[in-house]
Design an enzyme around this catalytic site. Structure first.
Site, PDB file in Angstrom:
ATOM      1  N   GLU A 163       0.787  -1.097  -0.103  1.00 24.54           N
ATOM      2  CA  GLU A 163      -0.029  -0.130   0.103  1.00 24.54           C
ATOM      3  C   GLU A 163       0.719   1.480  -0.106  1.00 24.54           C
ATOM      4  O   GLU A 163       0.402   2.379   0.543  1.00 24.54           O
ATOM      5  CB  GLU A 163      -1.103   0.050   1.251  1.00 24.54           C
ATOM      6  CG  GLU A 163      -2.512  -0.165   0.736  1.00 24.54           C
ATOM      7  CD  GLU A 163      -2.600  -1.730   0.562  1.00 24.54           C
ATOM      8  OE1 GLU A 163      -1.821  -2.389   0.110  1.00 24.54           O
ATOM      9  OE2 GLU A 163      -3.857  -2.185   0.988  1.00 24.54           O
ATOM     10  N   THR A 181       5.301   2.076   0.073  1.00 25.50           N
ATOM     11  CA  THR A 181       6.336   1.914   1.030  1.00 25.50           C
ATOM     12  C   THR A 181       6.463   3.228   1.893  1.00 25.50           C
ATOM     13  O   THR A 181       5.935   4.214   1.314  1.00 25.50           O
ATOM     14  CB  THR A 181       7.739   1.689   0.047  1.00 25.50           C
ATOM     15  OG1 THR A 181       7.884   3.036  -0.515  1.00 25.50           O
ATOM     16  CG2 THR A 181       7.935   0.613  -0.828  1.00 25.50           C
TER      17      THR A 181
END
Length: 381
Positions: A364, A366
């Protein structure tokens, strides 16, 4: 944390805690070792309404919203982070994408079955050469009359092995780069669609992470989600929701690690004293507790912003995802350290929590991407 849940929210979160203890805890260690999904538990969660928490009642969901969802995600993640991320994908990435961008026909066709768990969904954006850089997507969708022809391979798709419907992103105009991406709803029975490689992972091993292969998949034009060449906007808006789910996962993992560390410190003796009597260790526990509390407070605030529906919450979702995931890393590191050599052994829960946490800093978006999102938001306000 004394967060003021409504009675209904409290009932839902308490129900999630009981479900996790009864249905997830007995199986998680064995499933983690075998790298198998607790699909039966996911289906039960659908029947209980936990796979449609953000879906309005008119489309078969419970409409309870993001605050209740975040609380439930914490409870699932404390016990089985792999199953929890399956819940997160269904709620945050699949359902929310349809709620925000689906046509009325698409909502009525897909949402009731997704909310009930009859159908499971997945969200497939990443490719081998396009993770944080969606503009490098190579998978293509070519318009041919009243249909699209899909070709390409997608990587690292959570829920991919058992998804009934796939939200997948393809390049529809290569010359436009990131602005030439479109999103499509692909049923699993579409000819030419196949599940590819199953990934062998460090953590969240009770979740499915697979490669998806599209070979001359022909889908009708009405399978387009949102507008053509507006897929990047769909992905980014959906990931705002997804980051709340992953932040909740990180908080749950960290809270479980803190509880394990406290318990172990009260049982283990060294130099004739309990570990809990050493001030150095007490300070570690105090720092861990503060970290968890701050992250949980941030989480519920961002969830409330989403539920209020007053504004886009890109910066806030990036902030809570960044803080919660890196917080979980710190807390799990200290919990394992408190366990000493035993923390390195699979017989102790902190070993799995340490492995499960690490992905929260990657998927989702880094930590580096979250910092970019936050900085850009600050500099353009």
């Amino acid at each position: 944390m004394d967060f003021e849940f409504t009675e209904e929210q409290k009932m839902v979160v308490d129900g999630a805690k009981k479900f996790a203890e009864k249905e997830l805890a007995p199986a998680v260690e064995e499933l983690d070792a075998k790298q198998e999904v607790n699909l039966a538990a996911l289906k039960k969660l659908g029947e209980l309404g936990y796979l449609g928490m953000t879906v309005p009642e008119e489309y078969g969901g419970t409409g309870l919203g993001m605050v209740a969802y975040a609380g439930a995600m914490i409870e699932f993640s404390k016990v089985d982070a792999g199953t929890a991320v399956g819940v997160s994908v269904q709620n945050s990435l699949v359902n929310d994408a349809l709620i925000m961008f689906g046509t009325e026909d698409q909502k009525r066709k897909f949402l009731p079955k997704l909310a009930s768990g009859e159908w499971m969904g997945c969200f497939s954006l990443t490719e081998a050469g396009a993770g944080s850089d969606p503009g490098s997507l190579r998978a293509s969708a070519v318009r041919q009359g009243d249909s699209y022809l899909l070709n390409g391979t997608k990587n690292f798709t959570t829920n991919g092995s058992f998804a009934d419907v796939i939200i997948a992103f393809f390049c529809t105009d290569k010359e436009k780069g990131a602005k030439g991406i479109s999103a499509f709803l692909v049923p699993k029975e579409t000819p030419g669609y196949a599940v590819g490689k199953h990934e062998d992972k460090l953590g969240i091993r009770t979740s499915s992470t697979t490669e998806l292969v599209f070979t001359d998949c022909r889908i009708p034009a009405e399978a387009l989600l949102g507008q053509e060449n507006r897929g990047l906007n769909i992905a980014l808006a959906t990931l705002d929701c997804g980051r709340v789910g992953i932040a909740a996962q990180a908080v749950g993992i960290a809270e479980a690690a803190l509880e394990e560390a406290v318990r172990y410190s009260k049982e283990r003796t060294q130099f004739g004293k309990l570990l809990s009597e050493f001030q150095a260790l007490q300070f570690m526990l105090a720092d861990m507790a503060v970290d968890v509390e701050v992250a949980k407070t941030m989480l519920y605030r961002v969830a409330w912003i989403k539920d209020s529906g007053n504004k886009r919450f890109t910066k806030e979702s990036a902030m809570v995802k960044l803080f919660a995931s890196e917080m979980a890393h710190r807390v799990c590191h200290k919990a394992l350290q408190i366990h000493g050599g035993y923390g390195f052994m699979k017989a102790y829960k902190v070993e799995r929590l340490y492995r499960d946490q690490r992905i929260t800093e990657i998927y989702e978006g880094t930590s580096e991407i979250q910092r970019l999102v936050i900085a850009r938001s600050l500099l353009t306000e």
